[in-house]
Scaffold this motif. Sequence first.
Motif, short mmCIF file in Angstrom:
data_model
loop_
_atom_site.label_atom_id
_atom_site.label_comp_id
_atom_site.label_asym_id
_atom_site.label_seq_id
_atom_site.Cartn_x
_atom_site.Cartn_y
_atom_site.Cartn_z
N LEU A 129 0.84 -1.21 0.00
CA LEU A 129 0.00 0.00 0.00
C LEU A 129 0.87 1.25 0.00
O LEU A 129 0.61 2.23 -0.71
CB LEU A 129 -0.92 0.00 1.22
N TYR A 130 1.91 1.19 0.80
CA TYR A 130 2.83 2.34 0.91
C TYR A 130 3.52 2.62 -0.43
O TYR A 130 3.55 3.74 -0.92
CB TYR A 130 3.84 2.01 2.01
N LEU A 131 4.03 1.54 -1.05
CA LEU A 131 4.81 1.73 -2.29
C LEU A 131 3.92 2.14 -3.46
O LEU A 131 4.26 3.06 -4.22
CB LEU A 131 5.55 0.44 -2.64
N TYR A 402 -0.20 10.15 3.54
CA TYR A 402 0.86 10.55 4.47
C TYR A 402 0.59 9.98 5.86
O TYR A 402 1.51 9.50 6.54
CB TYR A 402 0.94 12.08 4.56
N THR A 403 -0.66 10.06 6.28
CA THR A 403 -1.02 9.56 7.61
C THR A 403 -0.78 8.06 7.70
O THR A 403 -0.26 7.55 8.69
CB THR A 403 -2.51 9.87 7.88
N PHE A 404 -1.15 7.35 6.63
CA PHE A 404 -0.96 5.90 6.60
C PHE A 404 0.52 5.55 6.75
O PHE A 404 0.90 4.66 7.53
CB PHE A 404 -1.51 5.35 5.28
N VAL A 405 1.35 6.27 6.03
CA VAL A 405 2.80 6.03 6.12
C VAL A 405 3.29 6.30 7.54
O VAL A 405 4.09 5.55 8.11
CB VAL A 405 3.57 6.90 5.10
N ALA A 406 2.76 7.38 8.14
CA ALA A 406 3.16 7.72 9.52
C ALA A 406 2.73 6.64 10.49
O ALA A 406 3.40 6.38 11.49
CB ALA A 406 2.54 9.06 9.91
N ILE A 407 1.61 5.97 10.19
CA ILE A 407 1.10 4.94 11.09
C ILE A 407 1.89 3.65 10.97
O ILE A 407 2.22 3.01 11.97
CB ILE A 407 -0.41 4.68 10.82
#
Lengths: 747, 67
Positions: A129-131, A402-407
């Motif tokens: 998901l991140y990539l 961005y929030t997802f990556v931070a989580i």
Amino acid sequence: MHMMGAPIDYAILIVYFVGILAFGAYFARFTKSTQDFFFGGQRFSWWLIAASLVATGIGSYSFLKYAQTGFTSGLSSTMTYLNDWFMIPLFMFGWLPIIYFSRIKSIPEYFDRRFDRRTRLVATIFTLLYLVGYIGLNFYLMGLAIKSLMGVEMWIAIPIVAIISAIYVTTGGQTAVIFTDLIQGAFLYIAGAVLLIYGLTHIGGISEWWANLDVAHRLPFPGFNRPAEFEFTGIFWGEGIVGTLAFTFINQGFIMRYLAAKSVNEGRKTLTFNTLLLMPISAVVVGGIGWIAAAMVSKGQINTGVDAKDIFMIVSNIVTRPGIFGFVIAALTAALMSTIDTLINAVAAIGIFDIYKNYFKKEAPDKHYLKASRIVSIIATVVGLALVPVFAQSRSILQAHYTFVAIITPPMLVAIFLGVVWKRFTPKAAFWGMIIGGALILVSIFVPEIIVPIARTHGLTDGSEANIVFESVSGGPIMGPRAAYNWQEIFSEKDGAVSEYVVEYELKSSFKGDYTNSAPVYKKNETIDDVPVTRYCAPLSDLKPRDSYVFRVVNKETGAIYNAILNKGLDANKLPMIELVDSDALPKDAPGKVAKFGFKTAGDYGYFRSVFGLIVTLIACVAITFFTKPKMGIEGLTVDTILAAKRSFKGGEPNETKGGKVVLSPKIVEGEEALVRLPATAIEKLSAKPGDLLYIADKRFWLGGLRSNHIHLGEPHGEGDFIIISRKSFEDGNFIEGRPLEVEKII
Amino acid sequence: MHEGWVTYLYQFIIGGLFFAAGLVYVVKVKAADLKLSEDRKWTIALIVGFFGLAVVTAVWTLLAINS
């Protein structure tokens, strides 16, 4: 001004696109297996990997982002590039040898081997998901950059760049990525250098530039805990410690680049050269335009009211000429392509190794997986493209990514870090630690107060302090609020207080007056382009995050003169614009017209949220470990068992005696087995023994290992001064008959 | 003390603690085996790199504040 680009700019772009496509596609011939497609056959020299990492690390938005930071914060914009060294020992002697010698192909695979399958599944989902999100995000940001610089619509620019990237990644795999990155990295550096030279010339030279920077803009670090959007402690912990660990331990694209090196030692050379030399240069390349702009403002060559986020475009337009501008645009697209190609290749690796091979087709010939890898690369590109309109449609979706990556980042990082350094760390602790850590970070987004205790240890506020700034320009309407970058610099106690004005503010939800406060207004007069400008600032305090406020700029003698309402709440990461609601009520003696004013909170949890995530995940992981059973059979996957990984890699006891290199001509013998034999004198010079792993490469160093192979040494021969090599080994190395080969021992 | 020196000292003292902890750890568990010449070379390179960065940044801070 040549905002839309001159014909020569477009000509340069077309030549660049065609050239990079042809160059990348050329390397398809060197991709014969999945090992080649994803890891370039693990054959490349340190300098090639280093150049590739430079190009990958600079995205098209890096120029815009760091030009802005360089403008607002000065030379301290380099800090994010210069604080990686502290965590390097763990990577150099820990993680790098583990992944290399254990032949880890993807980050989720490590989670499986070190922990269990369900932890791998979580890591696979998170990483994919991140990539994939980042592919879409990079396309979108590049489209924005091109549109703002050249006026070319996104739907034209993005597909062109996407198709070119996809073609050479799909055909040439990691080898094409690395070699095109070499060209694109050079392009980036040259474009950055050209802009700097033009900019410095425009200002009047280096001395003039330096003289026009204030002390804050000259220092290598920003203020200790201000300004909120770029302050020292947050960058130190968020970027220098957490960010470096995240980049080196869980970034699939970064890891794959190191796995493409011919040896661990070569990876260490890359690491050292990249961190100590290339990253500082990159920091200058991406931030330099901002530094130039800061001096131009000081010299009055740019209006001080300029919006910092547009600074790259503004300065590029001022200092460059047609042709150079096209070169800069080509560099921006090069920055995108060199980042996108890595992401596509990384997504394909996870798609194949962690999903397709793991769940759908466990046993198949390598050619099948190679074909599947190419298909997954295309799918990754298409999905990334499909995300562009999604990102473009809603800022909240962009923010959600961005929030997802931070989580996900801190929990994954803690799990992998403890897995590497602590043998007792258990699979259950890894799984539940990640879930608990991620959940608590998610909670912190909605209840940021739980981060306050950590942020306050470094003097950061919780958004309860702020400055409002407004300005008037004699003879005309103002153009909006001051950019945030030098509010605190301009407005301080030493500036004169304006006795007749005060800012009053109260909670919108409590108009009855149970909360009211006021702040003195400070004033500073400037002359910009011979126009007198007066700026006013009021430092506010005791604000409550996420509440709404009513503001009044009050003339103490005549009463309220402007009213404004802040409805968005005190989001520490945002800069809300507050429209004045009754500007008609301006008194005749007011200093010009005030259209609107800006508001910026002092608190920013962006960096400290990652530290918070790290701490809570760490506590959860350690606590659960003591109540659960550790996994057996993990030799080679922890720092203290690297020797086992070396044995596994070589298939025997490692020989780490230092040896020299020999150059010999090849003598090819027919055979389908991997075989190489050397004369006894050569073996002695290499300090090698039969069974050792050798690296044999075309003697021409500038090929960077493109024509090379790893082969186990056979028994010595007494047939003369040459290498006896099997046809298969020769062809696998892409060697050319008649060319001398250089041999060195790896392990 | 100028804030420029506060941030400098924080960077290289706290950062130095992380650096030293990492280095001591890898040496202690023999991931960096100082009996091997290659490992010895890289250990020295790490230490030289750390102090090199510290010196360059100190000179930079000095110039920024005093020039």
